[in-house]
Design a protein around this motif. Structure first.
Motif, PDB file in Angstrom:
ATOM      1  N   ILE A  11       0.857  -1.153  -0.069  1.00  0.00           N
ATOM      2  CA  ILE A  11      -0.034  -0.034  -0.108  1.00  0.00           C
ATOM      3  C   ILE A  11       0.941   1.244  -0.072  1.00  0.00           C
ATOM      4  O   ILE A  11       0.692   2.016  -0.765  1.00  0.00           O
ATOM      5  CB  ILE A  11      -0.866   0.067   1.207  1.00  0.00           C
ATOM      6  N   GLY A  12       1.910   1.339   0.811  1.00  0.00           N
ATOM      7  CA  GLY A  12       2.677   2.643   1.042  1.00  0.00           C
ATOM      8  C   GLY A  12       3.499   2.779  -0.286  1.00  0.00           C
ATOM      9  O   GLY A  12       3.694   3.776  -0.825  1.00  0.00           O
ATOM     10  N   GLY A  13       4.014   1.627  -0.896  1.00  0.00           N
ATOM     11  CA  GLY A  13       4.727   1.838  -2.135  1.00  0.00           C
ATOM     12  C   GLY A  13       4.058   2.456  -3.184  1.00  0.00           C
ATOM     13  O   GLY A  13       4.366   3.190  -3.972  1.00  0.00           O
ATOM     14  N   ARG A  14       2.698   1.677  -3.349  1.00  0.00           N
ATOM     15  CA  ARG A  14       1.891   2.037  -4.402  1.00  0.00           C
ATOM     16  C   ARG A  14       1.242   3.575  -4.389  1.00  0.00           C
ATOM     17  O   ARG A  14       1.420   4.488  -5.304  1.00  0.00           O
ATOM     18  CB  ARG A  14       0.622   1.282  -4.635  1.00  0.00           C
ATOM     19  N   ALA A  15       0.931   3.937  -3.158  1.00  0.00           N
ATOM     20  CA  ALA A  15       0.493   5.355  -2.971  1.00  0.00           C
ATOM     21  C   ALA A  15       1.816   6.103  -2.988  1.00  0.00           C
ATOM     22  O   ALA A  15       1.534   7.341  -3.668  1.00  0.00           O
ATOM     23  CB  ALA A  15       0.188   5.379  -1.423  1.00  0.00           C
ATOM     24  N   ALA A  16       2.743   6.097  -2.699  1.00  0.00           N
ATOM     25  CA  ALA A  16       3.936   6.727  -3.075  1.00  0.00           C
ATOM     26  C   ALA A  16       4.162   7.118  -4.542  1.00  0.00           C
ATOM     27  O   ALA A  16       4.570   7.945  -4.728  1.00  0.00           O
ATOM     28  CB  ALA A  16       5.296   6.106  -2.150  1.00  0.00           C
TER      29      ALA A  16
END
Length: 270
Positions: A11-16
């Motif tokens: 999630i964090g990687g895709r949002a970033a």
């Protein structure tokens, strides 16, 4: 500057990536800087472990908004989250967007959802501005449920609106740049339809076997996991049975301008 924790994760990687691609200044807050994604214009802050409040405070310095992705399930998960909240407050962060969980409550059937409620309450008491994203169970998790072509669990005839991780990340990326607009808000983030486990299993091409509670615990004993973890596995199915996971929201569509991804569509895109 927007900080994104867990930027090496799903999630964090895709949002970033979505934020960076849209031209927003991003700081990737990760444990291991060498594993941080290569994103245009992004800063990288390594050594960000939720157990180390001092290191987190240093990494948070200068950030106005932080996407606080929940830590991996652990017996001390809430304490880890509290460390991160304390570090954000010490560093002068104004707004936390916290990745919580659907139907988080002190008496939630799903035990991990109780951890999320405790974290939400701590954030509320911190004095920081906040927004809570409450995703349903992930489609990706559902796809990992089958073992030897069978999904087993005590979900009964309950339903769940499983949500794609891409959709959750897209909602986060839409909210973070204008976090002030969403101050104090809580958003349920779900798929477009609530499916029974039997229906979900059919779409996956497997069989669903409804277990009794006793059988559910017995069938998971073989993994040798700690009791708190096994209880989390079993109660995730129980929460479906009680109806706590049957919520269907339009958050994905409202935040992104496109419908949430259904299980059928997600499977067709794999």
């Amino acid at each position: 500057m927007i900080g994104v924790t867990g930027a090496t994760g799903n999630i964090g990687g895709r949002a970033a990536r979505l934020l960076a691609d849209a031209g927003h200044p991003v700081r990737l807050l990760v444990r291991d800087a060498s594993r941080a994604p290569d994103l245009p214009g992004a800063e990288v802050a390594g050594g960000c472990d939720y157990a180390d409040a001092k290191a987190l405070a240093e990494a948070f310095a200068g950030l106005s908004t932080v996407f606080l992705v929940s830590a991996k399930e652990a017996a001390n998960r809430v304490e880890q989250h509290k460390n991160a909240v304390d570090a954000a407050r010490e560093a002068g962060v104004r707004h936390l967007v916290y990745l919580s969980f659907l139907s988080a409550a002190p008496d939630a059937t799903f035990t991990f959802a109780r951890d999320h409620h405790a974290t939400e309450q701590y954030i509320k008491s911190s004095g920081l501005d906040f927004t809570f994203l409450r995703p349903s169970l992930y489609l990706e998790a559902l796809a990992a449920f089958p073992i030897d072509g069978v999904i087993k669990g005590p979900a009964g005839q309950g339903r769940c609106a499983f949500v794609a991780q891409d959709d959750v990340a897209a909602v986060a990326a839409a909210i973070l740049p204008q976090a002030d607009v969403h101050r104090g808000r809580r958003y349920d983030v779900t798929g477009p339809e609530a499916l029974s486990m039997e229906r979900a299993a059919r779409l996956l091409g497997v069989v669903y076997l409804d277990e009794t509670l006793e059988d559910a615990y017995a069938s998971r004993d073989v993994y040798g996991a700690p009791a708190w973890e096994v209880e989390g596995w079993v109660t995730s199915y129980q929460a479906i049975a009680t109806g706590e996971m049957s919520v269907v929201s339009r958050t994905v569509e409202r935040a992104t301008g496109r419908p949430a991804t259904s299980l059928a569509k997600w499977l067709a895109q794999r």
